[in-house]
Design an enzyme around this catalytic site. Structure first.
Site, PDB file in Angstrom:
ATOM      1  N   LYS A 203      -0.876   6.819   8.810  1.00 36.31           N
ATOM      2  CA  LYS A 203      -1.355   7.912   9.670  1.00 36.31           C
ATOM      3  C   LYS A 203      -1.944   7.307  10.948  1.00 36.31           C
ATOM      4  O   LYS A 203      -3.136   7.003  10.991  1.00 36.31           O
ATOM      5  CB  LYS A 203      -2.441   8.713   8.944  1.00 36.31           C
ATOM      6  CG  LYS A 203      -1.981   9.475   7.712  1.00 36.31           C
ATOM      7  CD  LYS A 203      -3.156  10.217   7.092  1.00 36.31           C
ATOM      8  CE  LYS A 203      -2.770  10.980   5.851  1.00 36.31           C
ATOM      9  NZ  LYS A 203      -3.944  11.482   5.100  1.00 36.31           N
TER      10      LYS A 203
ATOM     11  N   ASP B  23      -4.622   5.032   6.017  1.00 39.01           N
ATOM     12  CA  ASP B  23      -5.207   6.207   6.653  1.00 39.01           C
ATOM     13  C   ASP B  23      -6.195   5.695   7.712  1.00 39.01           C
ATOM     14  O   ASP B  23      -5.777   5.282   8.795  1.00 39.01           O
ATOM     15  CB  ASP B  23      -5.844   7.041   5.530  1.00 39.01           C
ATOM     16  CG  ASP B  23      -6.513   8.322   5.992  1.00 39.01           C
ATOM     17  OD1 ASP B  23      -6.071   8.897   6.981  1.00 39.01           O
ATOM     18  OD2 ASP B  23      -7.476   8.742   5.336  1.00 39.01           O
TER      19      ASP B  23
ATOM     20  N   GLU C 200       0.841  -1.207   0.000  1.00 38.16           N
ATOM     21  CA  GLU C 200       0.000   0.000   0.000  1.00 38.16           C
ATOM     22  C   GLU C 200       0.871   1.250   0.000  1.00 38.16           C
ATOM     23  O   GLU C 200       1.969   1.251   0.551  1.00 38.16           O
ATOM     24  CB  GLU C 200      -0.886   0.012   1.252  1.00 38.16           C
ATOM     25  CG  GLU C 200      -2.272  -0.565   1.052  1.00 38.16           C
ATOM     26  CD  GLU C 200      -3.180   0.293   0.175  1.00 38.16           C
ATOM     27  OE1 GLU C 200      -2.695   1.271  -0.441  1.00 38.16           O
ATOM     28  OE2 GLU C 200      -4.366  -0.038   0.088  1.00 38.16           O
ATOM     29  N   ASP C 201       0.345   2.306  -0.587  1.00 37.39           N
ATOM     30  CA  ASP C 201       1.051   3.582  -0.537  1.00 37.39           C
ATOM     31  C   ASP C 201       0.812   4.274   0.801  1.00 37.39           C
ATOM     32  O   ASP C 201       1.683   4.932   1.347  1.00 37.39           O
ATOM     33  CB  ASP C 201       0.644   4.500  -1.698  1.00 37.39           C
ATOM     34  CG  ASP C 201      -0.864   4.613  -1.862  1.00 37.39           C
ATOM     35  OD1 ASP C 201      -1.619   3.904  -1.155  1.00 37.39           O
ATOM     36  OD2 ASP C 201      -1.309   5.410  -2.708  1.00 37.39           O
TER      37      ASP C 201
ATOM     38  N   PHE D 163      -3.098  15.665   4.721  1.00 35.54           N
ATOM     39  CA  PHE D 163      -3.113  15.122   3.370  1.00 35.54           C
ATOM     40  C   PHE D 163      -1.774  15.334   2.662  1.00 35.54           C
ATOM     41  O   PHE D 163      -1.181  16.413   2.734  1.00 35.54           O
ATOM     42  CB  PHE D 163      -4.244  15.775   2.561  1.00 35.54           C
ATOM     43  CG  PHE D 163      -4.585  15.005   1.328  1.00 35.54           C
ATOM     44  CD1 PHE D 163      -5.353  13.841   1.414  1.00 35.54           C
ATOM     45  CD2 PHE D 163      -4.130  15.410   0.092  1.00 35.54           C
ATOM     46  CE1 PHE D 163      -5.658  13.114   0.278  1.00 35.54           C
ATOM     47  CE2 PHE D 163      -4.437  14.684  -1.059  1.00 35.54           C
ATOM     48  CZ  PHE D 163      -5.199  13.542  -0.962  1.00 35.54           C
TER      49      PHE D 163
ATOM     50  N   ASP E 271      -1.966  10.698  -4.689  1.00 38.42           N
ATOM     51  CA  ASP E 271      -2.615  11.694  -5.527  1.00 38.42           C
ATOM     52  C   ASP E 271      -3.643  12.521  -4.780  1.00 38.42           C
ATOM     53  O   ASP E 271      -4.166  12.126  -3.735  1.00 38.42           O
ATOM     54  CB  ASP E 271      -3.343  10.996  -6.677  1.00 38.42           C
ATOM     55  CG  ASP E 271      -4.588  10.252  -6.186  1.00 38.42           C
ATOM     56  OD1 ASP E 271      -4.436   9.338  -5.351  1.00 38.42           O
ATOM     57  OD2 ASP E 271      -5.709  10.618  -6.601  1.00 38.42           O
TER      58      ASP E 271
HETATM   59  P1  IMP Z   1      -8.106   4.387   4.091  1.00 45.30           P
HETATM   60  O1  IMP Z   1      -9.023   3.402   3.432  1.00 45.30           O
HETATM   61  O2  IMP Z   1      -8.863   5.466   4.827  1.00 45.30           O
HETATM   62  O3  IMP Z   1      -7.018   3.767   4.937  1.00 45.30           O
HETATM   63  O4  IMP Z   1      -7.391   5.178   2.929  1.00 45.30           O
HETATM   64  C1  IMP Z   1      -6.535   4.551   2.097  1.00 45.30           C
HETATM   65  C2  IMP Z   1      -6.553   5.187   0.719  1.00 45.30           C
HETATM   66  O5  IMP Z   1      -6.925   6.559   0.772  1.00 45.30           O
HETATM   67  C3  IMP Z   1      -5.180   5.163   0.152  1.00 45.30           C
HETATM   68  O6  IMP Z   1      -4.953   4.017  -0.632  1.00 45.30           O
HETATM   69  C4  IMP Z   1      -5.125   6.439  -0.659  1.00 45.30           C
HETATM   70  O7  IMP Z   1      -5.594   6.193  -1.958  1.00 45.30           O
HETATM   71  C5  IMP Z   1      -6.081   7.374   0.015  1.00 45.30           C
HETATM   72  N1  IMP Z   1      -5.414   8.340   0.921  1.00 45.30           N
HETATM   73  C6  IMP Z   1      -5.501   8.408   2.275  1.00 45.30           C
HETATM   74  N2  IMP Z   1      -4.790   9.427   2.780  1.00 45.30           N
HETATM   75  C7  IMP Z   1      -4.222  10.030   1.715  1.00 45.30           C
HETATM   76  C8  IMP Z   1      -3.327  11.160   1.584  1.00 45.30           C
HETATM   77  O8  IMP Z   1      -2.895  11.827   2.549  1.00 45.30           O
HETATM   78  N3  IMP Z   1      -2.969  11.462   0.308  1.00 45.30           N
HETATM   79  C9  IMP Z   1      -3.389  10.778  -0.785  1.00 45.30           C
HETATM   80  N4  IMP Z   1      -4.208   9.722  -0.705  1.00 45.30           N
HETATM   81  C10 IMP Z   1      -4.620   9.351   0.537  1.00 45.30           C
HETATM   82 MG    MG Z   2      -4.636   4.816  -3.212  1.00 41.21          MG
END
Ligand code: IMP
Ligand code: MG
Length: 179
Positions: free
Chosen positions: A135, A107, A103-104, A156, A163
Protein backbone atom coordinates in the site's frame (compact mmCIF):
# COMPACT_ATOMS: atom_id res chain seq x y z
CA UNK A 1 -23.06 -9.08 -9.83
CA UNK A 2 -19.73 -8.61 -8.00
CA UNK A 3 -18.82 -11.48 -5.70
CA UNK A 4 -18.94 -10.55 -2.02
CA UNK A 5 -17.99 -12.44 1.12
CA UNK A 6 -18.73 -11.82 4.79
CA UNK A 7 -15.88 -12.01 7.33
CA UNK A 8 -17.03 -11.43 10.91
CA UNK A 9 -18.89 -8.08 10.86
CA UNK A 10 -17.55 -6.84 7.52
CA UNK A 11 -18.45 -7.35 3.87
CA UNK A 12 -15.72 -7.67 1.27
CA UNK A 13 -15.91 -7.60 -2.53
CA UNK A 14 -13.71 -9.60 -4.89
CA UNK A 15 -10.77 -7.42 -5.84
CA UNK A 16 -7.80 -9.46 -7.10
CA UNK A 17 -8.45 -12.81 -8.78
CA UNK A 18 -6.42 -15.98 -8.23
CA UNK A 19 -5.27 -15.63 -11.84
CA UNK A 20 -3.89 -12.12 -11.23
CA UNK A 21 -2.22 -13.35 -8.03
CA UNK A 22 -0.57 -16.19 -9.93
CA UNK A 23 0.72 -13.82 -12.62
CA UNK A 24 2.13 -11.45 -10.00
CA UNK A 25 3.87 -14.32 -8.21
CA UNK A 26 5.43 -15.57 -11.43
CA UNK A 27 6.74 -12.07 -12.16
CA UNK A 28 8.30 -11.81 -8.69
CA UNK A 29 9.77 -15.31 -8.97
CA UNK A 30 11.35 -14.47 -12.33
CA UNK A 31 13.04 -11.40 -10.81
CA UNK A 32 14.28 -13.35 -7.79
CA UNK A 33 15.61 -16.20 -9.94
CA UNK A 34 17.56 -13.65 -11.98
CA UNK A 35 18.84 -11.58 -9.03
CA UNK A 36 19.92 -14.57 -6.92
CA UNK A 37 21.18 -16.80 -9.71
CA UNK A 38 24.66 -17.09 -8.20
CA UNK A 39 23.50 -17.27 -4.58
CA UNK A 40 21.94 -19.55 -2.01
CA UNK A 41 19.64 -17.21 -0.09
CA UNK A 42 17.77 -18.01 3.07
CA UNK A 43 14.06 -17.32 2.69
CA UNK A 44 12.46 -15.91 5.84
CA UNK A 45 8.69 -16.33 5.89
CA UNK A 46 6.69 -14.10 8.22
CA UNK A 47 3.89 -16.14 9.78
CA UNK A 48 0.97 -16.43 9.46
CA UNK A 49 -0.20 -14.34 6.54
CA UNK A 50 2.72 -14.81 4.16
CA UNK A 51 2.52 -18.61 4.13
CA UNK A 52 0.16 -18.79 1.14
CA UNK A 53 2.31 -16.45 -0.95
CA UNK A 54 5.52 -18.10 0.24
CA UNK A 55 4.41 -21.60 -0.81
CA UNK A 56 3.36 -20.50 -4.29
CA UNK A 57 6.45 -18.33 -4.70
CA UNK A 58 8.89 -20.99 -3.46
CA UNK A 59 7.50 -23.51 -5.96
CA UNK A 60 8.70 -21.12 -8.69
CA UNK A 61 12.11 -20.31 -7.19
CA UNK A 62 14.84 -22.22 -8.96
CA UNK A 63 17.93 -21.15 -6.99
CA UNK A 64 19.09 -23.35 -4.11
CA UNK A 65 17.69 -21.88 -0.90
CA UNK A 66 16.83 -22.66 2.69
CA UNK A 67 13.55 -21.67 4.34
CA UNK A 68 12.80 -20.50 7.87
CA UNK A 69 9.97 -18.66 9.65
CA UNK A 70 9.41 -15.89 12.18
CA UNK A 71 6.17 -14.60 13.61
CA UNK A 72 5.56 -10.95 14.41
CA UNK A 73 2.25 -9.14 14.89
CA UNK A 74 1.29 -5.48 14.62
CA UNK A 75 -2.36 -5.53 13.69
CA UNK A 76 -5.50 -5.42 15.73
CA UNK A 77 -8.72 -5.56 13.69
CA UNK A 78 -8.28 -3.40 10.60
CA UNK A 79 -5.81 -0.97 12.23
CA UNK A 80 -2.02 -1.14 12.37
CA UNK A 81 -0.79 -0.57 15.92
CA UNK A 82 2.48 1.09 16.94
CA UNK A 83 3.79 -1.94 18.72
CA UNK A 84 5.22 -4.88 16.82
CA UNK A 85 5.50 -8.04 18.89
CA UNK A 86 7.89 -10.96 18.37
CA UNK A 87 5.79 -14.07 18.78
CA UNK A 88 8.17 -16.65 17.31
CA UNK A 89 11.82 -15.63 17.03
CA UNK A 90 14.68 -16.49 14.75
CA UNK A 91 16.10 -19.99 14.98
CA UNK A 92 18.58 -19.88 12.12
CA UNK A 93 22.17 -18.56 12.09
CA UNK A 94 22.12 -15.80 9.46
CA UNK A 95 25.82 -14.91 9.57
CA UNK A 96 27.02 -14.08 6.05
CA UNK A 97 23.66 -15.01 4.54
CA UNK A 98 21.54 -13.24 1.96
CA UNK A 99 18.11 -13.07 3.54
CA UNK A 100 14.95 -12.77 1.47
CA UNK A 101 11.99 -11.80 3.64
CA UNK A 102 8.56 -12.89 2.40
CA UNK A 103 5.58 -10.74 3.41
CA UNK A 104 1.92 -10.90 2.52
CA UNK A 105 1.50 -7.13 2.73
CA UNK A 106 3.49 -3.99 3.46
CA UNK A 107 1.21 -1.32 4.86
CA UNK A 108 2.81 1.40 7.05
CA UNK A 109 6.11 -0.49 6.98
CA UNK A 110 6.26 -0.81 10.76
CA UNK A 111 6.60 -4.58 10.62
CA UNK A 112 9.26 -4.30 7.95
CA UNK A 113 11.31 -1.81 9.97
CA UNK A 114 10.95 -4.08 13.01
CA UNK A 115 12.32 -6.98 10.96
CA UNK A 116 15.21 -4.86 9.70
CA UNK A 117 16.14 -3.96 13.31
CA UNK A 118 15.74 -7.55 14.43
CA UNK A 119 18.02 -8.85 11.65
CA UNK A 120 20.71 -6.15 11.90
CA UNK A 121 22.71 -7.79 14.72
CA UNK A 122 22.71 -11.22 13.03
CA UNK A 123 25.68 -10.47 10.76
CA UNK A 124 23.71 -11.21 7.60
CA UNK A 125 25.18 -10.22 4.28
CA UNK A 126 22.11 -8.51 2.89
CA UNK A 127 18.38 -8.42 3.29
CA UNK A 128 15.68 -7.92 0.70
CA UNK A 129 11.93 -8.08 0.94
CA UNK A 130 9.36 -9.62 -1.37
CA UNK A 131 5.76 -8.73 -0.66
CA UNK A 132 2.65 -9.93 -2.43
CA UNK A 133 0.79 -6.66 -1.83
CA UNK A 134 1.92 -3.13 -1.01
CA UNK A 135 0.00 0.00 0.00
CA UNK A 136 2.21 2.88 -1.25
CA UNK A 137 -0.13 5.54 0.19
CA UNK A 138 0.23 4.09 3.70
CA UNK A 139 3.97 3.40 3.55
CA UNK A 140 6.00 5.66 5.84
CA UNK A 141 9.61 4.47 5.42
CA UNK A 142 12.52 5.29 3.13
CA UNK A 143 13.62 1.65 3.02
CA UNK A 144 13.35 0.14 -0.47
CA UNK A 145 10.82 -2.63 -1.13
CA UNK A 146 12.62 -4.88 -3.55
CA UNK A 147 9.90 -7.13 -4.96
CA UNK A 148 6.24 -6.14 -5.11
CA UNK A 149 3.51 -8.42 -6.46
CA UNK A 150 0.62 -5.96 -6.60
CA UNK A 151 0.37 -2.34 -5.39
CA UNK A 152 -3.04 -1.52 -3.93
CA UNK A 153 -4.88 1.52 -2.54
CA UNK A 154 -5.02 2.12 1.20
CA UNK A 155 -8.05 -0.09 1.83
CA UNK A 156 -8.30 -3.19 3.97
CA UNK A 157 -8.14 -6.55 2.17
CA UNK A 158 -8.52 -10.23 3.08
CA UNK A 159 -7.94 -13.55 1.38
CA UNK A 160 -4.97 -15.53 0.12
CA UNK A 161 -3.40 -15.47 3.59
CA UNK A 162 -4.54 -12.01 4.62
CA UNK A 163 -6.88 -11.91 7.59
CA UNK A 164 -9.36 -9.77 9.45
CA UNK A 165 -8.99 -10.67 13.14
CA UNK A 166 -7.74 -14.13 12.20
CA UNK A 167 -10.47 -14.94 9.66
CA UNK A 168 -10.61 -14.72 5.89
CA UNK A 169 -7.20 -16.18 5.08
CA UNK A 170 -8.59 -19.26 3.35
CA UNK A 171 -9.73 -17.75 0.06
CA UNK A 172 -8.03 -18.14 -3.34
CA UNK A 173 -8.86 -14.55 -4.32
CA UNK A 174 -8.25 -11.26 -2.51
CA UNK A 175 -11.26 -9.22 -1.34
CA UNK A 176 -11.49 -5.52 -0.46
CA UNK A 177 -13.60 -4.18 2.40
CA UNK A 178 -16.90 -2.52 1.53
CA UNK A 179 -17.25 0.69 3.55
P1 IMP B 1 2.58 -2.68 8.68
O1 IMP B 1 3.45 -3.06 9.84
O2 IMP B 1 1.73 -1.47 8.98
O3 IMP B 1 3.31 -2.55 7.36
O4 IMP B 1 1.53 -3.84 8.50
C1 IMP B 1 1.92 -5.07 8.13
C2 IMP B 1 1.00 -6.13 8.72
O5 IMP B 1 -0.31 -5.63 8.96
C3 IMP B 1 0.83 -7.23 7.73
O6 IMP B 1 1.77 -8.26 7.93
C4 IMP B 1 -0.59 -7.69 7.98
O7 IMP B 1 -0.60 -8.67 8.98
C5 IMP B 1 -1.31 -6.48 8.49
N1 IMP B 1 -2.09 -5.78 7.45
C6 IMP B 1 -1.86 -4.54 6.93
N2 IMP B 1 -2.78 -4.19 6.02
C7 IMP B 1 -3.63 -5.24 5.95
C8 IMP B 1 -4.80 -5.50 5.14
O8 IMP B 1 -5.27 -4.71 4.30
N3 IMP B 1 -5.39 -6.71 5.37
C9 IMP B 1 -4.93 -7.63 6.26
N4 IMP B 1 -3.85 -7.43 7.01
C10 IMP B 1 -3.20 -6.24 6.85
MG1 MG C 1 0.42 -10.48 8.73
Amino acid sequence: MPETIQVLDKTFVKYITDKQIEEAIQRVADQINEDYKNDTPIVLITLNGAVFFAVDLLKRIKVPCRVTCVKVASYSGTQSTNKVQNLIGLTEDLTGQRVLVIEDIVDTGRTYSHLVEMLKPTGLRDMRIATLTYKPDAYKLDLPIHYVGISIPNKFIVGYGLDYNGYGRNYNNIYQVVE
